[in-house]
Enzyme design. Sequence first.
Site: not given
Ligand code: 6PG
Length: 484
Positions: A136, A190, A193-194, A197
């Site tokens: 990430s 991960k 994590h997303n 996010e």
């Molecule tokens: C990271 C991000 C990366 C990316 C995602 C967001 O940890 O570097 O999470 O993986 O920004 O792909 O994805 P979306 O397009 O689903 O918002």
Amino acid sequence: MAANSSATGTAEIGVTGLAVMGRNLARNFARNGFTVAIHNRSFAKTQSLVDDHGDEGTFVASESVEDFVASLARPRKIVVMVKAGAATDAVIDELVPHLDEGDIVVDAGNAHFPDTIRREKALRAKGLHFVGSGVSGGEEGALLGPSIMPGGTAESYQWLGPILEKISAKVDGVPCCTYVGPDGAGHFVKMVHNGIEYADMQLIAEAYDLLKQGLGASAAEIGQIFADWNTGDLESFLIEITADVLQHVDAASGSAFVDIVLDRAEQKGTGRWTVQNGLDLGVPITGIAEATFARALSGSVPQRTAALGTLPAHTTDWQVEDRAAFIEDVRLALYASKVVAYSQGFDQIAAASAEFGWDIDRGAMARIWRGGCIIRARFLNRITEAYERNVDLPLLLADEYFTGAVGNGVPAWRRVVAGAALHGVPTPAFSSSLAYYDGVRAERLPAALIQAQRDFFGAHTYRRTDRDGTFHTTWSGDRTEQDA
Ligand code: 6PG
């Protein structure tokens, strides 16, 4: 695999797939003193990496997969950085015939963890290590230090760990990389994590909307509020970039940039996977789910068009009198809702860890998320401390630090959610987080009524509060209770 011992080179790590992320990871390895074998399906990208950045370290460029593999020292460590899905399988299939026992293939893309479990099993049967690793931090993180979440065998980490830890972000000198657990564990973490996010971003977006509607503030003014928040408990990468984005002016129109962006949030799918898995495991990750559905609602164009100007609101304009108090309320509500989202995400990790036998150390996950990754934040230190105090902590919110930190904000949280409801400002993540907080702390839930209803129409049985056993009431008969 190679029929006999194939050629052995000197490169300590290889990267195949040299689009932006792969290219930056390769540069990061090289800048940290590793000899890096590089390969890409079209050689032009490999050549341009050497042409543009060859002076940053030692790259060994190969045109064929065979030469690429042969340029690596054993056990070979190969990072695959291609699009998740079929492309990953294709690259693995191409590599495997050239590898020898004990070689390590690392998938550093955003793979879905069941695919990682499948690939690990297939490569293990061939005597190879397959490491599904979360990475990430976006393009910049890949180059300057990402947060890295590798799964796979503990043995593979003996070889890979020192290299990955060296290129990872560091917080207080501690690498943002650690061994996560077997097979799909790295990609699972991960994925969560997303999901977090998504929740974090949705909560920030709701806070922005509340400030906009409640204060009538401009994007730039709200950007300044976020900049102020970034000096306190909320300090994080996402708050920092929010301040920056809100203060950005669109060159073409002269408007605040955020005001000219179409309000339909997209996704590549990791949030959706997180929610699907939360349902499979039965873990209420409501913050992440609301965030994911809020993106879906934003893109529900026919429904939004049908509703606009049609559905009555029955609200009045929001005129906040004490602006400073309102801003502080929103800050506290944001913090509390954010803790709920993390608490739920860590519950999901614990549930999956138990389900798949991964033995994931949640405190260590919070530690490696302190730097490099998208959700990096000051308060992750507090999460690590909470799991250090109690490794089996059943609920992050129940840790003494978070009970206090969130508890202090509860009156503000209620005012904000109530205000939003009264004034028609959609706050799905703020509201559902408060509902979760009240639900999880309730002495008694109306779930009792649901059980009674289920027994009524489907003889689904129920348990009693006053004695053990499973029971059914003969609702359509004499209503006596039977042991089920
Ligand atoms: C990271 C991000 C990366 C990316 C995602 C967001 O940890 O570097 O999470 O993986 O920004 O792909 O994805 P979306 O397009 O689903 O918002």
